[in-house]
Motif scaffolding. Structure first.
Motif, PDB file in Angstrom:
ATOM      1  N   ILE A 105      -6.121  -9.682  -3.804  1.00  0.00           N
ATOM      2  CA  ILE A 105      -5.014  -8.759  -4.074  1.00  0.00           C
ATOM      3  C   ILE A 105      -4.962  -8.412  -5.559  1.00  0.00           C
ATOM      4  N   PHE A 106      -5.134  -9.410  -6.409  1.00  0.00           N
ATOM      5  CA  PHE A 106      -5.090  -9.161  -7.854  1.00  0.00           C
ATOM      6  C   PHE A 106      -6.215  -8.220  -8.272  1.00  0.00           C
ATOM      7  N   VAL A 107      -7.438  -8.482  -7.795  1.00  0.00           N
ATOM      8  CA  VAL A 107      -8.587  -7.655  -8.174  1.00  0.00           C
ATOM      9  C   VAL A 107      -8.431  -6.231  -7.647  1.00  0.00           C
ATOM     10  N   VAL A 108      -8.022  -6.086  -6.379  1.00  0.00           N
ATOM     11  CA  VAL A 108      -7.870  -4.752  -5.793  1.00  0.00           C
ATOM     12  C   VAL A 108      -6.764  -3.971  -6.500  1.00  0.00           C
ATOM     13  N   ASN A 109      -5.656  -4.635  -6.834  1.00  0.00           N
ATOM     14  CA  ASN A 109      -4.574  -3.947  -7.542  1.00  0.00           C
ATOM     15  C   ASN A 109      -4.986  -3.569  -8.960  1.00  0.00           C
ATOM     16  N   PHE A 110      -5.800  -4.394  -9.590  1.00  0.00           N
ATOM     17  CA  PHE A 110      -6.318  -4.070 -10.919  1.00  0.00           C
ATOM     18  C   PHE A 110      -7.177  -2.800 -10.852  1.00  0.00           C
ATOM     19  N   ILE A 111      -8.054  -2.764  -9.844  1.00  0.00           N
ATOM     20  CA  ILE A 111      -8.892  -1.568  -9.656  1.00  0.00           C
ATOM     21  C   ILE A 111      -8.032  -0.358  -9.332  1.00  0.00           C
ATOM     22  N   SER A 112      -7.019  -0.542  -8.474  1.00  0.00           N
ATOM     23  CA  SER A 112      -6.170   0.567  -8.047  1.00  0.00           C
ATOM     24  C   SER A 112      -5.345   1.131  -9.201  1.00  0.00           C
ATOM     25  N   TYR A 113      -4.937   0.242 -10.112  1.00  0.00           N
ATOM     26  CA  TYR A 113      -4.165   0.717 -11.265  1.00  0.00           C
ATOM     27  C   TYR A 113      -4.979   1.720 -12.076  1.00  0.00           C
ATOM     28  N   TRP A 114      -6.234   1.395 -12.350  1.00  0.00           N
ATOM     29  CA  TRP A 114      -7.081   2.300 -13.127  1.00  0.00           C
ATOM     30  C   TRP A 114      -7.450   3.533 -12.308  1.00  0.00           C
ATOM     31  N   GLN A 115      -7.563   3.353 -11.011  1.00  0.00           N
ATOM     32  CA  GLN A 115      -7.832   4.498 -10.141  1.00  0.00           C
ATOM     33  C   GLN A 115      -6.683   5.494 -10.204  1.00  0.00           C
ATOM     34  N   LEU A 116      -5.442   4.991 -10.089  1.00  0.00           N
ATOM     35  CA  LEU A 116      -4.271   5.874 -10.144  1.00  0.00           C
ATOM     36  C   LEU A 116      -4.099   6.488 -11.527  1.00  0.00           C
ATOM     37  N   PHE A 149      -2.679   9.501   1.841  1.00  0.00           N
ATOM     38  CA  PHE A 149      -3.145   8.647   2.935  1.00  0.00           C
ATOM     39  C   PHE A 149      -4.619   8.286   2.772  1.00  0.00           C
ATOM     40  N   VAL A 150      -5.381   9.202   2.181  1.00  0.00           N
ATOM     41  CA  VAL A 150      -6.787   8.893   1.898  1.00  0.00           C
ATOM     42  C   VAL A 150      -6.884   7.757   0.898  1.00  0.00           C
ATOM     43  N   ILE A 151      -6.092   7.835  -0.184  1.00  0.00           N
ATOM     44  CA  ILE A 151      -6.101   6.773  -1.194  1.00  0.00           C
ATOM     45  C   ILE A 151      -5.619   5.452  -0.591  1.00  0.00           C
ATOM     46  N   ALA A 152      -4.606   5.521   0.287  1.00  0.00           N
ATOM     47  CA  ALA A 152      -4.121   4.307   0.947  1.00  0.00           C
ATOM     48  C   ALA A 152      -5.211   3.711   1.838  1.00  0.00           C
ATOM     49  N   GLY A 153      -5.985   4.599   2.494  1.00  0.00           N
ATOM     50  CA  GLY A 153      -7.089   4.117   3.317  1.00  0.00           C
ATOM     51  C   GLY A 153      -8.167   3.445   2.484  1.00  0.00           C
ATOM     52  N   VAL A 154      -8.474   4.017   1.324  1.00  0.00           N
ATOM     53  CA  VAL A 154      -9.443   3.403   0.408  1.00  0.00           C
ATOM     54  C   VAL A 154      -8.930   2.040  -0.058  1.00  0.00           C
ATOM     55  N   TYR A 155      -7.631   1.976  -0.321  1.00  0.00           N
ATOM     56  CA  TYR A 155      -7.023   0.707  -0.741  1.00  0.00           C
ATOM     57  C   TYR A 155      -7.192  -0.352   0.352  1.00  0.00           C
ATOM     58  N   ALA A 156      -6.938   0.043   1.607  1.00  0.00           N
ATOM     59  CA  ALA A 156      -7.087  -0.901   2.725  1.00  0.00           C
ATOM     60  C   ALA A 156      -8.528  -1.372   2.848  1.00  0.00           C
ATOM     61  N   LEU A 157      -9.475  -0.452   2.649  1.00  0.00           N
ATOM     62  CA  LEU A 157     -10.890  -0.820   2.725  1.00  0.00           C
ATOM     63  C   LEU A 157     -11.259  -1.817   1.627  1.00  0.00           C
ATOM     64  N   LEU A 158     -10.752  -1.600   0.418  1.00  0.00           N
ATOM     65  CA  LEU A 158     -11.013  -2.544  -0.681  1.00  0.00           C
ATOM     66  C   LEU A 158     -10.428  -3.916  -0.374  1.00  0.00           C
ATOM     67  N   LEU A 159      -9.251  -3.942   0.227  1.00  0.00           N
ATOM     68  CA  LEU A 159      -8.638  -5.221   0.607  1.00  0.00           C
ATOM     69  C   LEU A 159      -9.490  -5.953   1.633  1.00  0.00           C
ATOM     70  N   ILE A 160      -9.981  -5.218   2.617  1.00  0.00           N
ATOM     71  CA  ILE A 160     -10.826  -5.839   3.648  1.00  0.00           C
ATOM     72  C   ILE A 160     -12.070  -6.446   3.015  1.00  0.00           C
ATOM     73  N   ILE A 161     -12.728  -5.688   2.140  1.00  0.00           N
ATOM     74  CA  ILE A 161     -13.932  -6.195   1.457  1.00  0.00           C
ATOM     75  C   ILE A 161     -13.594  -7.434   0.639  1.00  0.00           C
ATOM     76  N   GLY A 162     -12.495  -7.375  -0.097  1.00  0.00           N
ATOM     77  CA  GLY A 162     -12.089  -8.518  -0.917  1.00  0.00           C
ATOM     78  C   GLY A 162     -11.793  -9.751  -0.085  1.00  0.00           C
ATOM     79  N   PHE A 163     -11.063  -9.579   1.015  1.00  0.00           N
ATOM     80  CA  PHE A 163     -10.719 -10.715   1.873  1.00  0.00           C
ATOM     81  C   PHE A 163     -11.962 -11.323   2.516  1.00  0.00           C
ATOM     82  N   VAL A 164     -12.894 -10.472   2.928  1.00  0.00           N
ATOM     83  CA  VAL A 164     -14.125 -10.978   3.547  1.00  0.00           C
ATOM     84  C   VAL A 164     -14.955 -11.741   2.512  1.00  0.00           C
TER      85      VAL A 164
END
Length: 473
Positions: free
Chosen positions: A93-104, A55-70
């Motif tokens: 979405i593409f940038v955040v998922n790219f970052i998340s892939y390397w994070q995971l 849930f922490v990682i999911a929260g970080v993901y949501a925060l990255l999405l918010i920053i990206g959308f803004v």
């Protein structure tokens, strides 16, 4: 309840709805991410994150999405076109998922499968498209069009009325009143509308109208003067008990320039990896097309009036400017080669400017580096035009992103100065993200070049070009 109070009450409700829509979309996209992570990947890959860690990682993901959308203006449904919002969210979405892939992959201590992340991106893009269309429809249902009155000081300011009524769906300038009109009559007209646009008014009258609107809670949209933009970047200072603002007029500080230069070099070196392959293929095709030079060099002006040669891929025939003066390209220009049409449309012809950035002639973000003759021309018409030279010219920037084909040189100057006075590293990153979006917008990517063409090129010059080419053949 009168009309103005009703509009204000509705605006509060509309703001709440807009915020809830943003939260709802981020929540849905984050849940989709959590689902794919939980059920599309082997749980054994992430042994330390079986419970709350997920849930922490999911929260970080949501925060990255918010920053990206803004940063990409992905929440601006109703203000931007639907397609623009979809592209903005898609880029995020593409940038955040790219970052998340390397994070995971780091969490899993090894490269994890790619396909679940690809499927995740596809599902999220479909969700984003549905959300953008739904929320845009809700926006226009809730937000009634604002009926505006414009107070203008010069005839040139009337262009804004035409642009507002033809571009902006939320605003309509129903009436334009000259600043020479009696002040009491102006105030009387203002009270009849939802808001007022103050455009190029003399200082005293502008201040009086602003104070009246502020006192009565009337929305006032002010077109800034150059001096207003300069003050935006001022520092606060108190001399005993007197508040003062200080304008330094030196452009970026040494620290800002060093930080900006570091980011330019790092990002350019990263971009050179995929760009080198594209540039090699492009160079081969240009050479095979007509055997002429691969690159085209043109003298431009950058920081402190320094001249340099900008490098682009050649998209026109050799000796395209045979009249001993610059001749901008036009639609269906016979001087543009077959390969040139492709690389101009895709903006690949701009890629060699990465070398200009690495050499220090340019920055990634900044005012467009203009031709020498253009700087001389605009400076005669607008003495403040040289203010742009307080920073290096950029591959992209405020005017390139927000300008259009008929944006005046003065408006572009104001946009560039807003960037200079508001500069921050975060702003540069935002501009880079928004540039990715406008690459998909033909009217935006043509904005700056097209303006030059309209300002300088006449019909008879185009005919001369075509006639000369016909004679050569």
């Amino acid at each position: 309840m009168n009309k103005k109070n009703k509009i204000k009450d509705n605006s509060y409700v509309n703001d709440v709805v807009d915020k809830l829509e943003c939260i709802a979309e981020i929540a849905v996209l984050s849940v989709i991410y959590f689902y794919f992570w939980r059920f599309q990947y082997d749980a054994a890959l992430f042994p330390p994150l079986q419970h709350r860690g997920r849930f922490v990682i999911a929260g970080v993901y949501a925060l990255l999405l918010i920053i990206g959308f803004v940063w990409t203006e992905g929440f601006r449904w109703g203000y931007l076109k639907r397609l623009d919002v979809v592209i903005s969210q898609g880029v995020s979405i593409f940038v955040v998922n790219f970052i998340s892939y390397w994070q995971l992959s780091l969490i899993g201590n090894g490269m994890i499968p790619v396909m679940p992340m690809v499927r995740l991106t596809g599902v999220q893009l479909l969700t984003s498209i549905l959300a953008c269309f739904l929320f845009t429809k809700i926006y226009f249902h809730l937000h009634s069009k604002k009926n505006m009155v414009m107070i203008y000081g010069t005839e040139n300011a009337l262009k804004l009325q035409f642009k507002a009524n033809n571009r902006l769906s939320q605003y309509h300038v129903s009436k334009a009143i000259s600043a020479d009109t009696d002040f009491i009559d102006i105030l009387s007209e203002i009270n009849r509308y939802d808001g007022v646009i103050i455009n190029d008014l003399p200082g005293k009258k502008r201040n009086n109208i602003l104070k009246y609107c502020y006192f009565n809670g009337i929305d006032a949209y002010v077109v800034p003067k150059i001096s207003d933009i300069i003050i935006r970047g001022a520092d606060d200072f108190n001399l005993l008990d007197t508040p003062i603002v200080i304008t330094h007029g030196k452009g970026l500080t040494l620290t800002q320039r060093m930080t900006k230069r570091t980011m330019d070099v790092v990002l350019c070196l990263i971009a050179m990896v995929p760009a080198s392959v594209i540039m090699l293929i492009t160079a081969i095709f240009i050479k095979l097309d007509d055997g002429g030079p691969v690159f085209f060099r043109q003298e431009r002006v950058t920081r402190n009036g320094k001249h340099f040669n900008v490098i682009k891929f050649r998209s026109m025939i050799v000796d395209a400017e045979k009249y001993n003066k610059p001749i901008p390209a036009v639609d269906q220009d016979p001087r543009i080669t077959k390969v040139g049409r492709i690389i101009r449309a895709t903006r690949i012809d701009e890629l060699p400017q990465l070398f200009n950035i690495l050499r220090g002639d340019m920055s990634i973000v900044g005012p467009r580096p203009e031709r020498v003759e253009h700087v001389e021309k605009y400076s005669r018409e607008i003495p403040e035009f040289i203010y742009r030279e307080k920073v290096k010219g950029g591959l992209t920037g405020y005017a390139q992103i927000y300008g259009r084909y008929n944006t005046s040189a003065y408006d572009k100057l104001r946009l560039d100065l807003m960037y200079i006075e508001d500069y921050s590293l975060v702003l540069d990153i935002k501009m880079i993200f928004r540039t990715i979006r406008i690459l998909f917008q033909k009217d935006s990517t043509e904005g700056f070049d097209k303006a030059e063409e309209l300002e300088q090129l006449k019909e008879d010059e185009v005919e001369k070009i075509r006639k000369a080419l016909d004679d050569d053949e």
